[in-house]
Design a protein around this motif. Structure first.
Motif, PDB file in Angstrom:
ATOM      1  N   GLU A 101       0.944  -1.252   0.042  1.00  0.00           N
ATOM      2  CA  GLU A 101      -0.059   0.043   0.148  1.00  0.00           C
ATOM      3  C   GLU A 101       0.786   1.299   0.081  1.00  0.00           C
ATOM      4  O   GLU A 101       1.978   1.038   0.334  1.00  0.00           O
ATOM      5  CB  GLU A 101      -0.841  -0.038   1.072  1.00  0.00           C
ATOM      6  CG  GLU A 101      -0.077  -0.008   2.525  1.00  0.00           C
ATOM      7  CD  GLU A 101      -0.895  -0.302   3.576  1.00  0.00           C
ATOM      8  OE1 GLU A 101      -0.534   0.182   4.692  1.00  0.00           O
ATOM      9  OE2 GLU A 101      -2.035  -0.754   3.748  1.00  0.00           O
ATOM     10  N   ARG A 102       0.262   2.269  -0.374  1.00  0.00           N
ATOM     11  CA  ARG A 102       0.771   3.553  -0.329  1.00  0.00           C
ATOM     12  C   ARG A 102       1.849   3.786   1.083  1.00  0.00           C
ATOM     13  O   ARG A 102       0.863   3.594   1.906  1.00  0.00           O
ATOM     14  CB  ARG A 102       0.210   4.616  -0.593  1.00  0.00           C
ATOM     15  CG  ARG A 102       0.845   6.127  -0.821  1.00  0.00           C
ATOM     16  CD  ARG A 102      -0.233   7.293  -1.309  1.00  0.00           C
ATOM     17  NE  ARG A 102       0.577   8.294  -1.777  1.00  0.00           N
ATOM     18  CZ  ARG A 102       1.091   8.364  -3.061  1.00  0.00           C
ATOM     19  NH1 ARG A 102       1.033   7.349  -3.888  1.00  0.00           N
ATOM     20  NH2 ARG A 102       1.922   9.625  -3.219  1.00  0.00           N
ATOM     21  N   SER A 103       2.930   3.948   1.193  1.00  0.00           N
ATOM     22  CA  SER A 103       3.716   4.399   2.350  1.00  0.00           C
ATOM     23  C   SER A 103       4.932   5.438   2.110  1.00  0.00           C
ATOM     24  O   SER A 103       5.377   5.294   1.118  1.00  0.00           O
ATOM     25  CB  SER A 103       4.168   3.007   2.639  1.00  0.00           C
ATOM     26  OG  SER A 103       3.424   1.997   2.861  1.00  0.00           O
ATOM     27  N   ARG A 104       5.331   5.849   3.293  1.00  0.00           N
ATOM     28  CA  ARG A 104       6.490   6.682   3.207  1.00  0.00           C
ATOM     29  C   ARG A 104       7.683   5.566   3.644  1.00  0.00           C
ATOM     30  O   ARG A 104       7.568   4.674   4.456  1.00  0.00           O
ATOM     31  CB  ARG A 104       6.458   7.712   4.357  1.00  0.00           C
ATOM     32  CG  ARG A 104       7.877   8.349   4.568  1.00  0.00           C
ATOM     33  CD  ARG A 104       7.514   9.931   4.890  1.00  0.00           C
ATOM     34  NE  ARG A 104       8.793  10.578   4.488  1.00  0.00           N
ATOM     35  CZ  ARG A 104       8.741  11.661   3.693  1.00  0.00           C
ATOM     36  NH1 ARG A 104       7.821  11.639   2.763  1.00  0.00           N
ATOM     37  NH2 ARG A 104      10.064  12.178   3.401  1.00  0.00           N
ATOM     38  N   VAL A 105       8.596   5.729   2.729  1.00  0.00           N
ATOM     39  CA  VAL A 105       9.537   4.673   2.743  1.00  0.00           C
ATOM     40  C   VAL A 105      10.856   5.408   2.910  1.00  0.00           C
ATOM     41  O   VAL A 105      11.242   6.456   2.232  1.00  0.00           O
ATOM     42  CB  VAL A 105       9.662   4.080   1.299  1.00  0.00           C
ATOM     43  CG1 VAL A 105      10.959   2.916   1.376  1.00  0.00           C
ATOM     44  CG2 VAL A 105       8.398   3.408   1.013  1.00  0.00           C
ATOM     45  N   THR A 106      11.781   4.822   3.911  1.00  0.00           N
ATOM     46  CA  THR A 106      13.090   5.283   4.102  1.00  0.00           C
ATOM     47  C   THR A 106      14.018   4.060   3.961  1.00  0.00           C
ATOM     48  O   THR A 106      13.835   3.043   4.582  1.00  0.00           O
ATOM     49  CB  THR A 106      13.263   5.724   5.671  1.00  0.00           C
ATOM     50  OG1 THR A 106      12.282   7.002   5.844  1.00  0.00           O
ATOM     51  CG2 THR A 106      14.664   6.382   5.845  1.00  0.00           C
ATOM     52  N   VAL A 107      15.041   4.243   3.302  1.00  0.00           N
ATOM     53  CA  VAL A 107      16.224   3.090   3.201  1.00  0.00           C
ATOM     54  C   VAL A 107      17.495   3.944   3.471  1.00  0.00           C
ATOM     55  O   VAL A 107      17.760   4.901   2.746  1.00  0.00           O
ATOM     56  CB  VAL A 107      16.242   2.753   1.803  1.00  0.00           C
ATOM     57  CG1 VAL A 107      17.393   1.633   1.588  1.00  0.00           C
ATOM     58  CG2 VAL A 107      14.825   2.024   1.554  1.00  0.00           C
ATOM     59  N   GLU A 108      18.238   3.359   4.633  1.00  0.00           N
ATOM     60  CA  GLU A 108      19.427   3.957   5.052  1.00  0.00           C
ATOM     61  C   GLU A 108      20.405   2.866   5.230  1.00  0.00           C
ATOM     62  O   GLU A 108      19.994   1.782   5.671  1.00  0.00           O
ATOM     63  CB  GLU A 108      19.218   4.566   6.498  1.00  0.00           C
ATOM     64  CG  GLU A 108      18.074   5.887   6.499  1.00  0.00           C
ATOM     65  CD  GLU A 108      17.901   6.458   7.607  1.00  0.00           C
ATOM     66  OE1 GLU A 108      18.183   7.333   7.930  1.00  0.00           O
ATOM     67  OE2 GLU A 108      17.263   5.561   8.357  1.00  0.00           O
ATOM     68  N   VAL A 109      21.828   3.263   4.936  1.00  0.00           N
ATOM     69  CA  VAL A 109      22.640   2.290   5.010  1.00  0.00           C
ATOM     70  C   VAL A 109      23.586   2.610   6.171  1.00  0.00           C
ATOM     71  O   VAL A 109      24.127   3.875   6.382  1.00  0.00           O
ATOM     72  CB  VAL A 109      23.603   2.480   3.751  1.00  0.00           C
ATOM     73  CG1 VAL A 109      25.146   1.538   3.984  1.00  0.00           C
ATOM     74  CG2 VAL A 109      22.970   1.988   2.595  1.00  0.00           C
ATOM     75  N   PHE A 110      24.105   1.755   6.774  1.00  0.00           N
ATOM     76  CA  PHE A 110      24.752   2.054   8.179  1.00  0.00           C
ATOM     77  C   PHE A 110      26.041   1.189   8.296  1.00  0.00           C
ATOM     78  O   PHE A 110      26.126   0.204   7.870  1.00  0.00           O
ATOM     79  CB  PHE A 110      23.725   1.660   9.618  1.00  0.00           C
ATOM     80  CG  PHE A 110      22.520   2.430   9.733  1.00  0.00           C
ATOM     81  CD1 PHE A 110      22.619   3.555  10.587  1.00  0.00           C
ATOM     82  CD2 PHE A 110      21.677   2.012   9.139  1.00  0.00           C
ATOM     83  CE1 PHE A 110      21.717   4.508  10.622  1.00  0.00           C
ATOM     84  CE2 PHE A 110      20.301   2.972   9.260  1.00  0.00           C
ATOM     85  CZ  PHE A 110      20.194   4.037  10.197  1.00  0.00           C
ATOM     86  N   ASN A 111      27.096   1.784   9.198  1.00  0.00           N
ATOM     87  CA  ASN A 111      28.343   0.843   9.166  1.00  0.00           C
ATOM     88  C   ASN A 111      28.025  -0.139  10.616  1.00  0.00           C
ATOM     89  O   ASN A 111      27.147   0.203  11.170  1.00  0.00           O
ATOM     90  CB  ASN A 111      29.670   2.021   9.296  1.00  0.00           C
ATOM     91  CG  ASN A 111      29.641   2.797  10.358  1.00  0.00           C
ATOM     92  OD1 ASN A 111      28.771   2.375  11.410  1.00  0.00           O
ATOM     93  ND2 ASN A 111      30.424   3.616  10.429  1.00  0.00           N
TER      94      ASN A 111
END
Length: 83
Positions: free
Chosen positions: A16-26
């Motif tokens: 469904e429609r969503s706010r999406v966050t994709v982050e990369v961490f060490n």
């Protein structure tokens, strides 16, 4: 692919429609790069990480984690960058 060099693809589906966050961490938990932070309609998506930090500098070989957050769901996976 894991390990990867020089890029990797993070694929995900939104029911469904969503706010999406994709982050990369060490491995120390420090954010290296935010790849995506926006609202998206339902569907299948692919986000590419080219092994660079937020400033465009190449990061070192090692273990990284990506965190994908959409609506109330959070997924985290390990990635290994070999240069």
């Amino acid at each position: 692919p894991n390990p990867f060099n020089p890029t990797t693809v993070i694929a995900f589906s939104l029911p469904e429609r969503s706010r999406v966050t994709v982050e990369v961490f060490n491995i120390l938990g420090q954010r290296v790069r935010r790849l995506l932070d926006e609202e998206r309609p339902s569907g299948d998506y692919r986000v590419v990480w080219n092994g660079t930090d937020q400033s465009g500098n190449q990061v070192a070989s090692g273990v990284y984690l990506y965190r994908l957050q959409a609506a109330d769901r959070v997924t985290a996976r390990k990635m290994v960058l070999l240069r």
